[in-house]
Scaffold this motif. Structure first.
Motif, PDB file in Angstrom:
ATOM      1  N   GLY A   1       0.966  -1.199   0.030  1.00 63.10           N
ATOM      2  CA  GLY A   1       0.000  -0.097  -0.047  1.00 63.10           C
ATOM      3  C   GLY A   1       0.617   1.143  -0.028  1.00 63.10           C
ATOM      4  O   GLY A   1       2.147   1.110   0.239  1.00 63.10           O
ATOM      5  N   ALA A   2       0.062   2.487  -0.162  1.00 65.02           N
ATOM      6  CA  ALA A   2       1.067   3.724  -0.195  1.00 65.02           C
ATOM      7  C   ALA A   2       0.110   4.750  -0.090  1.00 65.02           C
ATOM      8  O   ALA A   2      -1.047   4.807  -0.509  1.00 65.02           O
ATOM      9  CB  ALA A   2       1.746   3.689  -1.478  1.00 65.02           C
ATOM     10  N   ARG A   3       0.466   5.450   1.152  1.00 69.10           N
ATOM     11  CA  ARG A   3      -0.581   7.023   1.162  1.00 69.10           C
ATOM     12  C   ARG A   3      -0.116   8.004   0.256  1.00 69.10           C
ATOM     13  O   ARG A   3      -0.738   9.044   0.062  1.00 69.10           O
ATOM     14  CB  ARG A   3      -0.287   7.196   2.927  1.00 69.10           C
ATOM     15  N   ASP A   4       1.018   7.982  -0.310  1.00 70.97           N
ATOM     16  CA  ASP A   4       1.421   9.133  -1.380  1.00 70.97           C
ATOM     17  C   ASP A   4       2.431   8.435  -2.457  1.00 70.97           C
ATOM     18  O   ASP A   4       2.758   7.157  -2.188  1.00 70.97           O
ATOM     19  CB  ASP A   4       1.996  10.210  -0.575  1.00 70.97           C
ATOM     20  N   GLU A   5       2.617   9.082  -3.446  1.00 69.53           N
ATOM     21  CA  GLU A   5       3.555   8.522  -4.613  1.00 69.53           C
ATOM     22  C   GLU A   5       4.913   8.447  -3.839  1.00 69.53           C
ATOM     23  O   GLU A   5       5.470   7.548  -4.615  1.00 69.53           O
ATOM     24  CB  GLU A   5       3.357   9.716  -5.533  1.00 69.53           C
ATOM     25  N   ARG A   6       5.335   9.245  -3.213  1.00 74.00           N
ATOM     26  CA  ARG A   6       6.675   9.004  -2.721  1.00 74.00           C
ATOM     27  C   ARG A   6       6.976   7.641  -2.092  1.00 74.00           C
ATOM     28  O   ARG A   6       7.710   6.733  -2.241  1.00 74.00           O
ATOM     29  CB  ARG A   6       7.134  10.020  -1.879  1.00 74.00           C
ATOM     30  N   GLN A   7       6.020   7.271  -1.246  1.00 76.41           N
ATOM     31  CA  GLN A   7       5.985   5.935  -0.673  1.00 76.41           C
ATOM     32  C   GLN A   7       5.669   4.853  -1.489  1.00 76.41           C
ATOM     33  O   GLN A   7       6.346   3.718  -1.402  1.00 76.41           O
ATOM     34  CB  GLN A   7       4.754   5.861   0.530  1.00 76.41           C
ATOM     35  N   LEU A   8       4.999   5.068  -2.562  1.00 76.91           N
ATOM     36  CA  LEU A   8       4.752   3.900  -3.520  1.00 76.91           C
ATOM     37  C   LEU A   8       6.173   3.743  -4.299  1.00 76.91           C
ATOM     38  O   LEU A   8       6.538   2.660  -4.417  1.00 76.91           O
ATOM     39  CB  LEU A   8       3.682   4.642  -4.391  1.00 76.91           C
ATOM     40  N   GLU A   9       6.545   4.884  -4.670  1.00 79.66           N
ATOM     41  CA  GLU A   9       7.914   4.606  -5.629  1.00 79.66           C
ATOM     42  C   GLU A   9       9.130   3.858  -4.748  1.00 79.66           C
ATOM     43  O   GLU A   9       9.814   3.239  -5.010  1.00 79.66           O
ATOM     44  CB  GLU A   9       8.509   5.809  -6.090  1.00 79.66           C
ATOM     45  N   GLN A  10       9.127   4.292  -3.261  1.00 79.16           N
ATOM     46  CA  GLN A  10       9.968   3.520  -2.494  1.00 79.16           C
ATOM     47  C   GLN A  10       9.695   2.106  -2.373  1.00 79.16           C
ATOM     48  O   GLN A  10      10.603   1.349  -2.477  1.00 79.16           O
ATOM     49  CB  GLN A  10       9.929   4.067  -1.182  1.00 79.16           C
ATOM     50  N   ASN A  11       8.629   1.571  -2.192  1.00 80.66           N
ATOM     51  CA  ASN A  11       7.823   0.286  -2.160  1.00 80.66           C
ATOM     52  C   ASN A  11       8.502  -0.480  -3.469  1.00 80.66           C
ATOM     53  O   ASN A  11       9.000  -1.605  -3.548  1.00 80.66           O
ATOM     54  CB  ASN A  11       6.877  -0.045  -1.799  1.00 80.66           C
ATOM     55  N   LEU A  12       8.318   0.230  -4.730  1.00 82.07           N
ATOM     56  CA  LEU A  12       8.658  -0.324  -6.011  1.00 82.07           C
ATOM     57  C   LEU A  12      10.190  -0.592  -6.129  1.00 82.07           C
ATOM     58  O   LEU A  12      10.577  -1.404  -6.831  1.00 82.07           O
ATOM     59  CB  LEU A  12       8.289   0.413  -7.303  1.00 82.07           C
ATOM     60  N   GLY A  13      11.047   0.051  -5.186  1.00 79.13           N
ATOM     61  CA  GLY A  13      12.350  -0.285  -5.209  1.00 79.13           C
ATOM     62  C   GLY A  13      12.726  -1.733  -4.559  1.00 79.13           C
ATOM     63  O   GLY A  13      13.933  -1.708  -4.246  1.00 79.13           O
ATOM     64  N   ALA A  14      11.722  -2.448  -4.030  1.00 79.37           N
ATOM     65  CA  ALA A  14      11.917  -3.635  -3.409  1.00 79.37           C
ATOM     66  C   ALA A  14      12.045  -4.896  -4.627  1.00 79.37           C
ATOM     67  O   ALA A  14      12.545  -5.956  -4.245  1.00 79.37           O
ATOM     68  CB  ALA A  14      10.859  -4.231  -2.704  1.00 79.37           C
ATOM     69  N   ILE A  15      12.145  -4.523  -5.930  1.00 79.92           N
ATOM     70  CA  ILE A  15      12.234  -5.567  -6.901  1.00 79.92           C
ATOM     71  C   ILE A  15      13.469  -5.251  -7.648  1.00 79.92           C
ATOM     72  O   ILE A  15      13.943  -4.021  -7.608  1.00 79.92           O
ATOM     73  CB  ILE A  15      10.976  -5.470  -7.732  1.00 79.92           C
ATOM     74  N   GLY A  16      13.898  -6.255  -8.450  1.00 83.01           N
ATOM     75  CA  GLY A  16      15.125  -6.170  -9.385  1.00 83.01           C
ATOM     76  C   GLY A  16      16.570  -6.025  -8.848  1.00 83.01           C
ATOM     77  O   GLY A  16      17.487  -5.987  -9.363  1.00 83.01           O
ATOM     78  N   TRP A  17      16.410  -6.880  -7.370  1.00 84.33           N
ATOM     79  CA  TRP A  17      17.766  -7.142  -6.840  1.00 84.33           C
ATOM     80  C   TRP A  17      17.244  -8.273  -6.034  1.00 84.33           C
ATOM     81  O   TRP A  17      16.072  -8.341  -5.649  1.00 84.33           O
ATOM     82  CB  TRP A  17      18.181  -5.897  -6.129  1.00 84.33           C
ATOM     83  N   GLU A  18      18.542  -8.942  -5.332  1.00 83.58           N
ATOM     84  CA  GLU A  18      18.079 -10.100  -4.437  1.00 83.58           C
ATOM     85  C   GLU A  18      19.198  -9.778  -3.292  1.00 83.58           C
ATOM     86  O   GLU A  18      20.238  -9.538  -3.424  1.00 83.58           O
ATOM     87  CB  GLU A  18      18.488 -11.437  -4.982  1.00 83.58           C
ATOM     88  N   LEU A  19      18.453 -10.233  -2.001  1.00 83.16           N
ATOM     89  CA  LEU A  19      19.288 -10.453  -0.751  1.00 83.16           C
ATOM     90  C   LEU A  19      20.457 -11.509  -0.934  1.00 83.16           C
ATOM     91  O   LEU A  19      19.882 -12.557  -1.848  1.00 83.16           O
ATOM     92  CB  LEU A  19      18.570 -10.782   0.453  1.00 83.16           C
ATOM     93  N   ASP A  20      21.477 -11.512  -0.309  1.00 85.47           N
ATOM     94  CA  ASP A  20      22.487 -12.825  -0.540  1.00 85.47           C
ATOM     95  C   ASP A  20      21.847 -13.825   0.394  1.00 85.47           C
ATOM     96  O   ASP A  20      21.354 -13.438   1.227  1.00 85.47           O
ATOM     97  CB  ASP A  20      23.813 -12.689  -0.651  1.00 85.47           C
ATOM     98  N   ALA A  21      22.202 -15.086   0.323  1.00 87.36           N
ATOM     99  CA  ALA A  21      22.019 -16.200   1.265  1.00 87.36           C
ATOM    100  C   ALA A  21      22.269 -16.074   2.675  1.00 87.36           C
ATOM    101  O   ALA A  21      21.396 -16.210   3.681  1.00 87.36           O
ATOM    102  CB  ALA A  21      22.371 -17.353   0.756  1.00 87.36           C
TER     103      ALA A  21
END
Length: 358
Positions: A300-320
């Motif tokens: 979820g997101a209350r504003d555009e900034r929060q939504l764009e930050q959450n979209l930064g969760a994709i495109g990379w991976e944590l290592d093991a």
């Protein structure tokens, strides 16, 4: 308003939803903030149509093409705002909504009876401004209505074209298995999805529902991946809850978390944030994206900034090693009958857990 230029960013991943043929984006948009009113949803957000359109623009530019709502979200206002925001681009999105929670005091204004489900779907179609719902989920198990009545009604709704796929939300393991078994026996639509609470500070899903989902081919749609706002980065050991946190207004509605568990998890999130340059919420969401059965994480997101930050969760991976540290930080002894399979090697050989045990 001028059309937005496509944003440069990671390409959205898509996952198969359970055993179905439907593919859903790894991140979905939760519209609980749309039209927010009342003590719970008003605290989440009160996004109107104009701002909702801008947030839909951002989501679609990033490939986030599934939008989740429910008739119980602000008494249908969330569905209305979402429908207006999606007008003219219905063919580009998947709409997921839910029904079954009480909408009034009348006995027939709740549950999973044929009477209520047919009326609920018709009402949702009107509010959303569409002729079909891509994923329709039962918001809670209705112990008063036979599962055969519920599934027969869903079968009719699928055959009529008003819904495409069916799912559940917030079911216990035996409730979900009972429903799946009845669907199998009668040839009715099986639930493709189970919308569940799962986070680094709420891992009950791993003990019964995750193994069931693996065995039965039911995909998880994760709600509240940030632990009811606890993993936004503002709550830390030795500091008061920030004044702007919604926990002040909504903690009584959400899942409880022991303080020490939360602080242990946040300590590790802070360490990994320093290592990766990613924010605490991005790390918490990314951890979920690789968990078994998880098809999509609803943000979820209350504003555009929060939504764009959450979209930064994709495109990379944590290592093991980072994943293992996070696993350990939030690990808790499971309830019986699960703990022998963790504590005793003989039990674990017979029934290994769905995820490694820290």
């Amino acid at each position: 308003m001028a059309a937005r230029s496509p944003q440069k960013g990671p390409v959205m991943e898509f996952n198969r939803l359970g055993r179905s043929g439907l593919h859903v984006p790894a991140l979905s948009f939760g519209a609980g903030t749309f039209g927010g009113s009342g003590p719970l949803f008003g605290a989440w957000g009160d996004t109107g149509v104009d701002q909702a359109r801008r947030m839909v623009d951002i989501a679609l530019d990033a490939g986030m093409s599934m939008f989740d709502t429910a008739d119980a979200y602000s008494d249908g206002a969330s569905e209305e705002v979402l429908g207006a925001a999606l007008k003219g681009r219905r063919d580009r999105v998947l709409i997921s909504t839910k029904a079954g929670l009480p909408l009034g005091d009348n006995a027939n204004e709740a549950g999973s009876s044929r009477f209520h489900l047919v009326r609920a779907v018709e009402a949702a179609l009107g509010r959303l401004g569409t002729d079909h719902i891509d994923l329709f989920q039962l918001h809670a198990f209705d112990a008063r209505t036979p599962v055969e009545e519920t599934l027969s009604a869903l079968d009719d709704l699928v055959r009529s074209g008003k819904i495409r796929y069916a799912g559940a939300s917030n079911y216990a393991g035996w409730q979900l298995m009972k429903t799946l078994d009845a669907a199998e026996r009668h040839g009715w639509p099986r639930f493709a999805a189970h919308q569940v609470y799962y986070s680094l500070v709420g891992r009950d899903y791993e003990w019964d529902l995750m193994p069931l989902g693996l065995d039965q081919g039911v995909g998880a749609l994760v709600w509240s991946p940030l632990g009811w706002g606890r993993l936004t980065g503002g709550i830390r050991r030795g500091l008061p809850v920030p004044d702007g946190s919604r926990l002040h207004r909504t903690a009584q509605f959400g899942p409880p978390v022991e303080d020490e568990v939360l602080y242990d998890v946040v300590d590790v999130l802070d360490q990994i944030s320093a290592e990766t340059g990613r924010t605490v919420p991005q790390i918490a969401i990314n951890w979920l994206l690789r968990r078994p059965t998880v098809a999509s994480v609803i943000v979820g997101a209350r504003d555009e900034r929060q939504l764009e930050q959450n979209l930064g969760a994709i495109g990379w991976e944590l290592d093991a090693e980072q994943v293992a540290r996070l696993d350990r930080a939030g690990a808790q002894t499971p309830p019986y009958p699960h703990y022998p399979y963790v504590r005793q090697e003989g039990f674990a050989r017979l029934n290994p857990p769905a995820v490694p045990i820290a």
